[in-house]
Design an enzyme around this catalytic site. Structure first.
Site, short mmCIF file in Angstrom:
data_model
loop_
_atom_site.label_atom_id
_atom_site.label_comp_id
_atom_site.label_asym_id
_atom_site.label_seq_id
_atom_site.Cartn_x
_atom_site.Cartn_y
_atom_site.Cartn_z
N SER A 9 -2.23 30.71 79.58
CA SER A 9 -2.44 30.23 78.20
C SER A 9 -2.07 28.76 78.14
CB SER A 9 -1.58 31.02 77.22
OG SER A 9 -1.46 30.26 76.02
N HIS A 34 -7.02 30.65 79.27
CA HIS A 34 -6.83 31.30 77.96
C HIS A 34 -6.56 30.21 76.92
CE1 HIS A 34 -5.91 34.64 75.26
NE2 HIS A 34 -4.89 33.91 74.81
N ASP A 36 -5.92 29.28 73.12
CA ASP A 36 -5.41 29.84 71.86
C ASP A 36 -5.74 28.95 70.67
OD1 ASP A 36 -4.00 32.29 72.55
OD2 ASP A 36 -2.67 30.99 73.72
N MET A 38 -5.40 28.44 66.73
CA MET A 38 -4.60 28.86 65.56
C MET A 38 -4.89 27.95 64.39
SD MET A 38 -0.96 29.57 67.38
CE MET A 38 -0.85 30.45 68.94
N HIS A 68 -9.35 32.67 72.33
CA HIS A 68 -8.66 33.67 71.50
C HIS A 68 -8.52 33.09 70.10
CE1 HIS A 68 -4.51 35.80 70.74
NE2 HIS A 68 -5.44 36.19 69.89
N MET A 70 -7.33 32.95 66.57
CA MET A 70 -6.35 33.44 65.59
C MET A 70 -6.65 32.67 64.31
SD MET A 70 -3.16 33.60 68.21
CE MET A 70 -3.99 32.51 69.35
N MET A 139 -2.20 42.37 71.89
CA MET A 139 -1.10 41.43 71.74
C MET A 139 0.21 42.18 72.00
SD MET A 139 -2.49 38.57 71.00
CE MET A 139 -0.94 37.68 70.81
N ASP A 177 -1.49 39.98 76.15
CA ASP A 177 -1.13 38.60 75.79
C ASP A 177 0.22 38.57 75.07
OD1 ASP A 177 -1.09 35.96 74.95
OD2 ASP A 177 -2.89 36.09 73.71
#
Ligand code: DX5
Ligand code: ZN
Length: 230
Positions: A9, A34, A36, A38, A68, A70, A139, A177
Site C-alpha cells: 500500500s 495498492h 488507497d 480517501m 481501493h 474509500m 478490511m 488489507d
C-alpha cells in the site's frame, strides 16, 4: 500452494519520492501496487486521485494497480481511474447507492472490479453479485489510516469468503488489507487470503543495503507464505 500476490500500500510510501518508491518495491519482488483513495467524507482522511495514478503509469510502472476507493459516491470517479491506468477498482458497498450498477461501470470502463467489506460489514452484499466480481477485499482494520493493528475476527471472515469463492468455481482474488506483517501473513494465508496488502510493514522496513530497498521484507513475507498450509 496458492498464487499469492503481495500488494504494497503506497499510503505508507514516501510521497515526495513516490515514483521511485513504487519502482523499488516492485523491483524488490512485490506484485501489485495498492492505491488507497480517501475522500475525507466516507473515511476521515484525504489522499490521492487519478492524476497520481496516471503519473505512476507515465513514470513507467507496469505492474497491476489496485485502486481501493474509500470514497462516497463512487460512480463519478470510476471512469477517471480507468483512464488513469487502474487495473482493479474496488469500492465499499456503503459508498454506492446501486452496487450492481457500480460494478458494471468498473467492468464497462475496462477494469477488473471488486467489493470491499469493513470489519463489521456483513457479507450479504455478495450474494447476488458473485458472478460479477474479480476480487473480494476484506478490511482487517477500519479504513482510513495505515499502521493499525490487525482485527483477528477477519480470519473467520476470510474462511467464510474462501468457501464462497471455492463454491463459485470462479477465479476471484481474496485480498486482505490492514495490519498485515511478516509475523501474521502465514496465518492469514492459511485462513484463505491470496492477495496481501501491506503498507507500514513494507515501507517502514526499507534497507539501504538491499538492491531495491525492500527486497528483505518482501522475501521475508514470501518465505512465510511458502510455509502456509492450504
Ligand atoms: C487503510 C488502507 C490500507 C492501509 C494499510 O484504510 O486501506 O491499505 O494503507 O496499511 P497497513 O498495512 O499499515 O495496515
Ligand atoms: Zn487499502
Amino acid at each position: 500452494m496458492r498464487d499469492y500476490k503481495i500488494a504494497p500500500s503506497i499510503l505508507s510510501a514516501d510521497f515526495a519520492r513516490l515514483g521511485e518508491e513504487v519502482t523499488n518495491v516492485i523491483a524488490s519482488g512485490a506484485d501489485i501496487v495498492h492505491f488507497d483513495v480517501m475522500d475525507n467524507h466516507y473515511v476521515p482522511n484525504l489522499t490521492i486521485g487519478p492524476l497520481v495514478c496516471e503519473a505512476l503509469r507515465k513514470h513507467g510502472v507496469k505492474a497491476d494497480i489496485d485502486v481501493h476507493l474509500m470514497v462516497k459516491p463512487v460512480d463519478r470517479i470510476i471512469p477517471d481511474f480507468a483512464k488513469a491506468g487502474a487495473t482493479y477498482i474496488t469500492f465499499h458497498p456503503e459508498g454506492s447507492e446501486h452496487i450492481d450498477r457500480s460494478l458494471q461501470l468498473v467492468r464497462d470502463s475496462g477494469c477488473k472490479c471488486g467489493l470491499v467489506f469493513n470489519p463489521a460489514t456483513p457479507l450479504d452484499y455478495l450474494k447476488y453479485v458473485m458472478d460479477k466480481v474479480d476480487m473480494i477485499l476484506l478490511m482487517s482494520v477500519n479504513p482510513g489510516f495505515g499502521g493499525q493493528s490487525f482485527i483477528r475476527s477477519s480470519l473467520d471472515k476470510l474462511r467464510e469468503v474462501r468457501k464462497l469463492i471455492d463454491a463459485s468455481g470462479r477465479p476471484i482474488r481474496l485480498e486482505i488489507d490492514g495490519g498485515v506483517k511478516v509475523d501474521n501473513i502465514r496465518e492469514i494465508a492459511e485462513a484463505g487470503a491470496d492477495t496481501f496488502v501491506a503498507g507500514s510493514a513494507i515501507f517502514s522496513a526499507g534497507k539501504p543495503g538491499d538492491p531495491n530497498r525492500y527486497n528483505s521484507v518482501v522475501k521475508a513475507m514470501r518465505d512465510e507464505l511458502a510455509k502456509a498450509k492450504g
